[in-house]
Design a protein around this motif. Structure first.
Motif, PDB file in Angstrom:
ATOM      1  N   ALA A  70      -9.822   3.776  -1.964  1.00  0.00           N
ATOM      2  CA  ALA A  70     -10.611   3.338  -2.998  1.00  0.00           C
ATOM      3  C   ALA A  70     -12.036   3.576  -3.107  1.00  0.00           C
ATOM      4  O   ALA A  70     -12.774   3.510  -2.100  1.00  0.00           O
ATOM      5  N   PHE A 103       0.826  -1.204   0.023  1.00  0.00           N
ATOM      6  CA  PHE A 103       0.210   0.098  -0.099  1.00  0.00           C
ATOM      7  C   PHE A 103       0.800   1.385   0.012  1.00  0.00           C
ATOM      8  O   PHE A 103       0.340   2.219  -0.352  1.00  0.00           O
ATOM      9  N   ALA A 129      -7.562  -1.570   0.993  1.00  0.00           N
ATOM     10  CA  ALA A 129      -7.823  -0.495  -0.426  1.00  0.00           C
ATOM     11  C   ALA A 129      -8.860   0.264  -0.033  1.00  0.00           C
ATOM     12  O   ALA A 129      -8.831   1.562  -0.140  1.00  0.00           O
ATOM     13  N   CYS A 132     -11.133  -1.268  -7.699  1.00  0.00           N
ATOM     14  CA  CYS A 132     -10.330  -2.379  -7.538  1.00  0.00           C
ATOM     15  C   CYS A 132     -10.869  -3.820  -7.628  1.00  0.00           C
ATOM     16  O   CYS A 132     -12.264  -3.694  -7.630  1.00  0.00           O
ATOM     17  N   LEU A 149      -4.716   4.872  -5.322  1.00  0.00           N
ATOM     18  CA  LEU A 149      -5.987   4.292  -4.488  1.00  0.00           C
ATOM     19  C   LEU A 149      -7.056   5.499  -4.393  1.00  0.00           C
ATOM     20  O   LEU A 149      -8.217   4.758  -4.462  1.00  0.00           O
ATOM     21  N   LEU A 179       1.114   1.710  -3.563  1.00  0.00           N
ATOM     22  CA  LEU A 179      -0.132   2.184  -4.288  1.00  0.00           C
ATOM     23  C   LEU A 179      -0.787   3.361  -3.776  1.00  0.00           C
ATOM     24  O   LEU A 179      -1.811   3.861  -4.144  1.00  0.00           O
ATOM     25  N   GLN A 180      -0.161   4.016  -2.733  1.00  0.00           N
ATOM     26  CA  GLN A 180      -0.800   5.133  -2.089  1.00  0.00           C
ATOM     27  C   GLN A 180      -1.152   6.262  -3.173  1.00  0.00           C
ATOM     28  O   GLN A 180      -2.368   6.729  -2.675  1.00  0.00           O
ATOM     29  N   VAL A 229      -6.901  -1.079  -9.767  1.00  0.00           N
ATOM     30  CA  VAL A 229      -6.008  -1.816  -9.448  1.00  0.00           C
ATOM     31  C   VAL A 229      -6.341  -3.341  -9.378  1.00  0.00           C
ATOM     32  O   VAL A 229      -7.817  -3.490  -8.957  1.00  0.00           O
ATOM     33  N   ARG A 250      -8.393   2.753   2.594  1.00  0.00           N
ATOM     34  CA  ARG A 250      -7.197   3.851   2.239  1.00  0.00           C
ATOM     35  C   ARG A 250      -7.823   4.680   0.858  1.00  0.00           C
ATOM     36  O   ARG A 250      -7.100   5.550   0.299  1.00  0.00           O
TER      37      ARG A 250
END
Length: 177
Positions: free
Chosen positions: A64, A33, A59, A45, A40, A36-37, A112, A62
């Motif tokens: 998504a 993560f 996800a 996803c 997202l 991917l920060q 993602v 954070r």
């Protein structure tokens, strides 16, 4: 298992005790993560072989926008639905079917995709092939693949390996389609 970042940071998540279920550990999830920060927020996803839901729930926590959780085991899928309800997680949908069946159905491209199948199943290559043919790969889709350390994974020639890390018996790879 705990969610390690975002709005549900520190929340414990229960999952069904199923043989072969191996939630991605905290250290690996933190690494993933971090990778991917910036990708997202509001992302669409797909968590194939969702299992405990660790990757998809992280996800959503954070930022998504949507996560489709695909899980074959009925009890595990039901537990995922309960966790989504407990967290009041909008944007999470659970599909109780094989990953190959889900990928054979039409759907929008994802931002993602998480591929972390049971290690005993040797499903990486067939899943990547089905994903490529599914129409769910967009122009900038990121595909995360978690496999045993020495398992060879052949991504399409047009994809680029963005990140790779080996930790213990696990290899993490992030591809850009």
């Amino acid at each position: 298992m705990r969610i390690i970042g975002g709005r549900w940071r520190g929340r414990k998540v229960a999952f069904a005790p199923v043989e072969g279920l191996r939630p991605t550990g905290d250290r690996l999830r933190e690494t993933l993560f971090n990778w991917l920060q910036f990708d997202l927020p509001n992302a669409r996803c797909l968590d194939l072989f969702a299992g405990s839901g660790a990757l998809g729930l992280e996800a959503l926590s954070r930022g998504a926008g949507e996560v489709d959780f695909v899980e074959l085991d009925r009890n595990t899928a039901q537990m995922l639905r309960q966790q989504l309800d407990l967290l009041q997680a909008e944007g999470g949908r659970v599909h109780n079917c094989p990953a190959q069946v889900f990928l054979s159905q039409p759907g929008p491209p994802c931002d993602v995709v998480f591929i972390d199948p049971p290690f005993a199943g040797d499903l990486w290559q067939t899943t990547l092939d089905a994903l490529v043919n599914s129409g769910r790969i967009g122009e900038n889709t990121l595909v995360y693949v978690e496999s045993p350390r020495d398992t060879a994974v052949t991504a399409p020639a047009s994809w680029q390996l963005v990140k790779e890390k080996r930790a213990g018996q696990v290899c993490m790879r992030l591809f850009s389609a």
